[in-house]
Design a protein around this motif. Structure first.
Motif, PDB file in Angstrom:
ATOM      1  N   LYS A 293       0.828  -1.197   0.000  1.00  0.00           N
ATOM      2  CA  LYS A 293       0.000   0.000   0.000  1.00  0.00           C
ATOM      3  C   LYS A 293       0.870   1.259   0.000  1.00  0.00           C
ATOM      4  O   LYS A 293       0.557   2.259  -0.672  1.00  0.00           O
ATOM      5  CB  LYS A 293      -0.930  -0.009   1.210  1.00  0.00           C
ATOM      6  N   ARG A 294       1.959   1.235   0.718  1.00  0.00           N
ATOM      7  CA  ARG A 294       2.871   2.376   0.732  1.00  0.00           C
ATOM      8  C   ARG A 294       3.504   2.591  -0.645  1.00  0.00           C
ATOM      9  O   ARG A 294       3.627   3.732  -1.122  1.00  0.00           O
ATOM     10  CB  ARG A 294       3.957   2.160   1.784  1.00  0.00           C
ATOM     11  N   ALA A 295       3.965   1.521  -1.283  1.00  0.00           N
ATOM     12  CA  ALA A 295       4.551   1.639  -2.623  1.00  0.00           C
ATOM     13  C   ALA A 295       3.522   2.183  -3.606  1.00  0.00           C
ATOM     14  O   ALA A 295       3.834   3.019  -4.464  1.00  0.00           O
ATOM     15  CB  ALA A 295       5.076   0.281  -3.083  1.00  0.00           C
ATOM     16  N   ASP A 296       2.246   1.702  -3.494  1.00  0.00           N
ATOM     17  CA  ASP A 296       1.197   2.189  -4.397  1.00  0.00           C
ATOM     18  C   ASP A 296       0.939   3.677  -4.163  1.00  0.00           C
ATOM     19  O   ASP A 296       0.623   4.421  -5.113  1.00  0.00           O
ATOM     20  CB  ASP A 296      -0.091   1.389  -4.180  1.00  0.00           C
ATOM     21  N   ALA A 297       1.060   4.147  -2.916  1.00  0.00           N
ATOM     22  CA  ALA A 297       0.817   5.560  -2.616  1.00  0.00           C
ATOM     23  C   ALA A 297       1.865   6.436  -3.310  1.00  0.00           C
ATOM     24  O   ALA A 297       1.545   7.512  -3.841  1.00  0.00           O
ATOM     25  CB  ALA A 297       0.843   5.794  -1.109  1.00  0.00           C
ATOM     26  N   VAL A 298       3.125   5.997  -3.311  1.00  0.00           N
ATOM     27  CA  VAL A 298       4.171   6.755  -4.008  1.00  0.00           C
ATOM     28  C   VAL A 298       3.942   6.698  -5.514  1.00  0.00           C
ATOM     29  O   VAL A 298       4.140   7.688  -6.234  1.00  0.00           O
ATOM     30  CB  VAL A 298       5.562   6.220  -3.634  1.00  0.00           C
ATOM     31  N   ALA A 299       3.504   5.539  -6.009  1.00  0.00           N
ATOM     32  CA  ALA A 299       3.227   5.403  -7.439  1.00  0.00           C
ATOM     33  C   ALA A 299       2.161   6.388  -7.882  1.00  0.00           C
ATOM     34  O   ALA A 299       2.247   6.986  -8.969  1.00  0.00           O
ATOM     35  CB  ALA A 299       2.803   3.967  -7.756  1.00  0.00           C
ATOM     36  N   LYS A 300       1.125   6.598  -7.078  1.00  0.00           N
ATOM     37  CA  LYS A 300       0.059   7.551  -7.430  1.00  0.00           C
ATOM     38  C   LYS A 300       0.624   8.958  -7.586  1.00  0.00           C
ATOM     39  O   LYS A 300       0.176   9.719  -8.448  1.00  0.00           O
ATOM     40  CB  LYS A 300      -1.030   7.523  -6.362  1.00  0.00           C
ATOM     41  N   LYS A 301       1.602   9.322  -6.753  1.00  0.00           N
ATOM     42  CA  LYS A 301       2.206  10.651  -6.871  1.00  0.00           C
ATOM     43  C   LYS A 301       2.970  10.790  -8.195  1.00  0.00           C
ATOM     44  O   LYS A 301       2.933  11.835  -8.850  1.00  0.00           O
ATOM     45  CB  LYS A 301       3.165  10.909  -5.701  1.00  0.00           C
ATOM     46  N   LEU A 302       3.683   9.716  -8.593  1.00  0.00           N
ATOM     47  CA  LEU A 302       4.408   9.762  -9.864  1.00  0.00           C
ATOM     48  C   LEU A 302       3.441   9.849 -11.040  1.00  0.00           C
ATOM     49  O   LEU A 302       3.673  10.577 -12.010  1.00  0.00           O
ATOM     50  CB  LEU A 302       5.303   8.531 -10.005  1.00  0.00           C
ATOM     51  N   ILE A 303       2.336   9.103 -10.966  1.00  0.00           N
ATOM     52  CA  ILE A 303       1.335   9.156 -12.031  1.00  0.00           C
ATOM     53  C   ILE A 303       0.745  10.555 -12.112  1.00  0.00           C
ATOM     54  O   ILE A 303       0.511  11.099 -13.204  1.00  0.00           O
ATOM     55  CB  ILE A 303       0.247   8.093 -11.784  1.00  0.00           C
ATOM     56  N   ALA A 304       0.490  11.170 -10.951  1.00  0.00           N
ATOM     57  CA  ALA A 304      -0.035  12.535 -10.926  1.00  0.00           C
ATOM     58  C   ALA A 304       0.961  13.521 -11.527  1.00  0.00           C
ATOM     59  O   ALA A 304       0.575  14.568 -12.054  1.00  0.00           O
ATOM     60  CB  ALA A 304      -0.372  12.944  -9.493  1.00  0.00           C
ATOM     61  N   ASP A 305       2.277  13.193 -11.481  1.00  0.00           N
ATOM     62  CA  ASP A 305       3.305  14.041 -12.079  1.00  0.00           C
ATOM     63  C   ASP A 305       3.472  13.787 -13.573  1.00  0.00           C
ATOM     64  O   ASP A 305       4.367  14.354 -14.203  1.00  0.00           O
ATOM     65  CB  ASP A 305       4.647  13.800 -11.384  1.00  0.00           C
ATOM     66  N   GLY A 306       2.649  12.898 -14.148  1.00  0.00           N
ATOM     67  CA  GLY A 306       2.688  12.686 -15.590  1.00  0.00           C
ATOM     68  C   GLY A 306       3.432  11.454 -16.047  1.00  0.00           C
ATOM     69  O   GLY A 306       3.721  11.326 -17.243  1.00  0.00           O
ATOM     70  N   ILE A 307       3.769  10.536 -15.149  1.00  0.00           N
ATOM     71  CA  ILE A 307       4.467   9.309 -15.530  1.00  0.00           C
ATOM     72  C   ILE A 307       3.433   8.225 -15.827  1.00  0.00           C
ATOM     73  O   ILE A 307       2.509   7.976 -15.036  1.00  0.00           O
ATOM     74  CB  ILE A 307       5.419   8.843 -14.415  1.00  0.00           C
ATOM     75  N   ALA A 308       3.583   7.560 -16.982  1.00  0.00           N
ATOM     76  CA  ALA A 308       2.635   6.520 -17.383  1.00  0.00           C
ATOM     77  C   ALA A 308       2.657   5.369 -16.376  1.00  0.00           C
ATOM     78  O   ALA A 308       3.712   4.973 -15.881  1.00  0.00           O
ATOM     79  CB  ALA A 308       2.974   6.014 -18.781  1.00  0.00           C
ATOM     80  N   GLU A 309       1.465   4.830 -16.096  1.00  0.00           N
ATOM     81  CA  GLU A 309       1.334   3.779 -15.092  1.00  0.00           C
ATOM     82  C   GLU A 309       2.108   2.525 -15.471  1.00  0.00           C
ATOM     83  O   GLU A 309       2.631   1.818 -14.597  1.00  0.00           O
ATOM     84  CB  GLU A 309      -0.153   3.460 -14.893  1.00  0.00           C
ATOM     85  N   ASP A 310       2.216   2.247 -16.802  1.00  0.00           N
ATOM     86  CA  ASP A 310       2.895   1.016 -17.216  1.00  0.00           C
ATOM     87  C   ASP A 310       4.421   1.107 -17.057  1.00  0.00           C
ATOM     88  O   ASP A 310       5.122   0.130 -17.299  1.00  0.00           O
ATOM     89  CB  ASP A 310       2.522   0.654 -18.650  1.00  0.00           C
ATOM     90  N   ARG A 311       4.935   2.266 -16.692  1.00  0.00           N
ATOM     91  CA  ARG A 311       6.371   2.405 -16.433  1.00  0.00           C
ATOM     92  C   ARG A 311       6.699   2.213 -14.958  1.00  0.00           C
ATOM     93  O   ARG A 311       7.860   2.319 -14.567  1.00  0.00           O
ATOM     94  CB  ARG A 311       6.874   3.782 -16.893  1.00  0.00           C
ATOM     95  N   ILE A 312       5.685   1.988 -14.115  1.00  0.00           N
ATOM     96  CA  ILE A 312       5.882   1.904 -12.673  1.00  0.00           C
ATOM     97  C   ILE A 312       5.480   0.512 -12.194  1.00  0.00           C
ATOM     98  O   ILE A 312       4.394   0.023 -12.517  1.00  0.00           O
ATOM     99  CB  ILE A 312       5.039   2.962 -11.940  1.00  0.00           C
TER     100      ILE A 312
END
Length: 352
Positions: A293-312
């Motif tokens: 859950k913690r890793a997913d929370a950081v991933a959401k921030k990267l996605i919000a910054d414009g990084i495609a989900e399939d790169r994470i």
């Protein structure tokens, strides 16, 4: 020494040097950076004042009489470091230096010796004799740079100091053509003249072989005239820590996450693996879930910054890889984290 007196002195030097055959003569002007190392203790004019080193700038006007001799007038604006032992403080003291030098050019070449007379006005006037050596290098027919160092010997108070200068100058004169005896013209001789191949971009590769015209002068090139590159590894890392039993990302880590997002945008072929961790407190199965859950929370921030989900990619490791195995509050705080390490290869130019 006043400037008028210096002018009279250089005029006398010019008269005494007029007996030399002037193969190269003319005026030059210049500007220089100046370093002066003084060690003046307890100056009488201000009790308890020590004057130390100075940095400054200056200007000079000189005349080259011939291949071997020249003379110059000098002015320098000085900024000395001073220590007032009575008030126990340090400050800067402005000073000025006026002087005249005679220069002897060894063999008419770039190295020269110098000797002169200087007046340095700091708190009061002091007169110095100086002697030193220097080197000058002509960048063009008229511009030259010079560097020199001198020892200064005080005549009023017996100070012994050293100084150095680095300057750039403009020379108004020119070399006169050497006078040679007229001799009978020799029989004409036919000599083959090599044809220089054109090299427009000055990279030492002739235009006929150059596949990359107009390469920058700073770039190293290959045999085809094209810029050489080398691969360099570039990396970015991320560490986000969490409170106990919490997966919310603190505001203090948003800039670090933005830095990772910027790196991923600059290198679009890279991907990132976010590894979630917990402390050893609690059940292992729950910790596994919480770390994901913690890793997913950081991933959401990267996605919000414009990084495609399939790169994470995110993974929850729970308490499997403790950073600190001690059973203390500090160790538990270090273990509650998300980590990421991203690498890429960047092509950079090879410089000449």
């Amino acid at each position: 020494m006043k400037l008028k007196s210096l002018t009279m002195a250089i005029a006398l030097a010019a008269t005494s040097a007029s007996t030399f055959a002037a193969e190269q003569e003319g005026f030059y002007i210049g500007a220089f950076g100046d370093y002066y190392d003084a060690s003046w203790k307890n100056m009488r004019e201000q009790a308890g004042l020590d004057v130390n080193e100075s940095t400054g700038w200056g200007a000079e006007l000189g005349y080259r009489f011939n291949d071997y001799w020249s003379a110059r007038l000098e002015y320098a604006d000085l900024d000395f470091n001073a220590h007032d032992k009575v008030l126990n403080n340090r400050n800067d003291i402005d000073g000025e230096r006026y002087g005249i030098d005679a220069l002897y050019h060894f063999g008419g070449g770039p190295f020269y010796g110098l000797f002169g007379l200087k007046d340095i006005d700091v708190v009061d006037d002091n007169t110095f004799l100086n002697a030193g050596v220097g080197y000058r290098h002509f960048v063009t027919d008229n511009f030259f740079v010079n560097a020199e160092t001198s020892v200064y010997q005080g005549l009023d108070k017996g100070y012994t100091d050293v100084g150095a200068k680095l300057g750039i100058n403009y020379f108004f004169g020119q070399k006169s053509a050497p006078v040679t005896p007229v001799e009978p013209a020799p029989e004409p001789e036919i000599v083959p003249v090599p044809v220089a191949l054109a090299d427009t971009d000055k990279d030492s590769i002739p235009d006929v072989d150059d596949k990359c015209a107009n390469t920058p002068m700073t770039d190293a090139v290959g045999s085809d005239g094209c810029t050489l590159y080398e691969d360099t590894e570039v990396t970015v890392s991320l560490l986000v820590t969490f409170p106990n039993n919490d997966s919310s990302v603190s505001q203090q880590y948003l800039n670090d996450i933005d830095e990772v997002a910027t790196f991923l945008k600059e290198y679009p072929d890279t991907t990132v693996l976010l590894e979630g961790h917990t402390s050893a407190v609690g059940k292992a199965s729950y910790n596994k879930w919480l770390s994901k859950k913690r890793a997913d929370a950081v991933a959401k921030k990267l996605i919000a910054d414009g990084i495609a989900e399939d790169r994470i990619t995110t993974v929850g490791l729970g308490e499997e890889r403790l950073k600190n195995e001690a059973n203390t509050a500090k160790a538990h705080a270090e273990n509650r984290r998300v980590e990421a390490h991203v690498k890429s290869i960047k092509r950079v130019k090879v410089l000449r």
